[in-house]
Design a protein around this motif. Structure first.
Motif, PDB file in Angstrom:
ATOM      1  N   TRP A   8       4.429   8.181  -3.774  1.00  0.00           N
ATOM      2  CA  TRP A   8       5.214   6.942  -3.885  1.00  0.00           C
ATOM      3  C   TRP A   8       4.817   6.216  -5.164  1.00  0.00           C
ATOM      4  CZ3 TRP A   8       9.273   4.940  -1.241  1.00  0.00           C
ATOM      5  CH2 TRP A   8       9.612   5.554  -0.029  1.00  0.00           C
ATOM      6  N   LEU A  22      14.375   5.899  -4.782  1.00  0.00           N
ATOM      7  CA  LEU A  22      13.221   6.413  -4.046  1.00  0.00           C
ATOM      8  C   LEU A  22      13.580   6.668  -2.588  1.00  0.00           C
ATOM      9  CD1 LEU A  22      10.194   4.388  -5.452  1.00  0.00           C
ATOM     10  CD2 LEU A  22      10.464   6.856  -5.425  1.00  0.00           C
ATOM     11  N   THR A  82       1.993   1.499   0.553  1.00  0.00           N
ATOM     12  CA  THR A  82       3.220   2.215   0.213  1.00  0.00           C
ATOM     13  C   THR A  82       3.931   2.491   1.542  1.00  0.00           C
ATOM     14  OG1 THR A  82       2.386   4.479   0.454  1.00  0.00           O
ATOM     15  CG2 THR A  82       1.961   3.373  -1.661  1.00  0.00           C
ATOM     16  N   PRO A 100       8.414   0.161  -3.389  1.00  0.00           N
ATOM     17  CA  PRO A 100       7.595   1.361  -3.206  1.00  0.00           C
ATOM     18  C   PRO A 100       6.105   1.053  -3.129  1.00  0.00           C
ATOM     19  CG  PRO A 100       8.443   1.256  -5.441  1.00  0.00           C
ATOM     20  CD  PRO A 100       9.137   0.183  -4.667  1.00  0.00           C
TER      21      PRO A 100
END
Length: 226
Positions: A8, A22, A82, A100
């Motif tokens: 991450w 993401l 994360t 993130p």
């Protein structure tokens, strides 16, 4: 074996890869570790990964080493979550663009109970009227006394009043900053900042030493809401 959290962090270092992409990477590949080792052709199957983004990924990914990056980052920013961490706020994870990396400082017990107790976000103008100040104090006080954690942005005006009133009522508060968690802005709120650290939590998606930037403040509102 490298932790998923390291990936991450690594993906977040690549320019052009934000929270939305993401999330798509995770959904497509199952884990960001798998995505990290995917070919250019496989990455191209993910929505939003056009030619320019793919070129950036290929170029920058080869220069990053997730495990080394994670260890170095922990030394400079010892307290962060994360989405791979169990302590990451579950409600925030359900939003369209969860950060993130979420840095934090403050009261440990609140971190452990984050998301288990009711919370309410309060934000407003930096130049409130007396009427606005009075009602912000009354509402924040009532919410705090009824078990709500007040979440705001520690900005001058309504944000400051909501944090202060919640703590005076014996409640808890969370400040979402548009700077690093170690940067106090505005400077006049340094005493408030210290109080929040003992009776609440300070969080930010920006690493330590990040100065105030105009574009950061509208973005942090999604974290307050989440």
């Amino acid at each position: 074996m490298v932790e998923e959290g390291a990936y991450w962090l690594a993906w977040a270092q690549i320019s052009g890869i934000g929270p939305v992409l993401l999330r798509r990477l995770q959904q497509h590949f199952g884990t960001l570790a798998t995505a990290w080792n995917a070919t250019k052709l496989q990455l191209g199957e993910v929505e939003g990964f056009g030619f320019q983004t793919l070129e950036k990924v290929v170029q920058q990914r080869s220069r990053l080493h997730p495990e080394q990056l994670f260890i170095k980052h922990q030394q400079e920013n010892p307290h962060f979550w994360t989405p791979a961490d169990a302590d990451y706020p579950r409600l925030l994870l359900e939003t369209p663009s969860p950060p993130p990396i979420l840095y934090y400082r403050g009261e440990v017990e609140l971190q452990e109970n984050l998301g288990q107790k009711p919370m309410v976000g309060i934000v407003g103008t930096r130049q409130p009227s007396e009427y606005g100040i009075r009602w912000t104090r009354q509402i924040s006080t009532a919410l705090a006394k009824n078990g709500f954690t007040v979440v705001s942005g520690m900005a001058e005006g309504i944000d400051t009043e909501s944090h202060s009133a919640a703590m005076k009522a014996g409640g808890r508060t969370i400040a979402v900053l548009g700077t690093g968690v170690d940067v106090i802005y505005p400077h006049k709120n340094r005493d408030l900042y210290k109080q929040i650290l003992t009776a609440g939590l300070v969080v930010s998606e920006y690493p330590t030493k990040t100065p105030p930037d105009r574009k950061h403040f509208p973005r942090r509102n999604r974290i307050i809401a989440g």
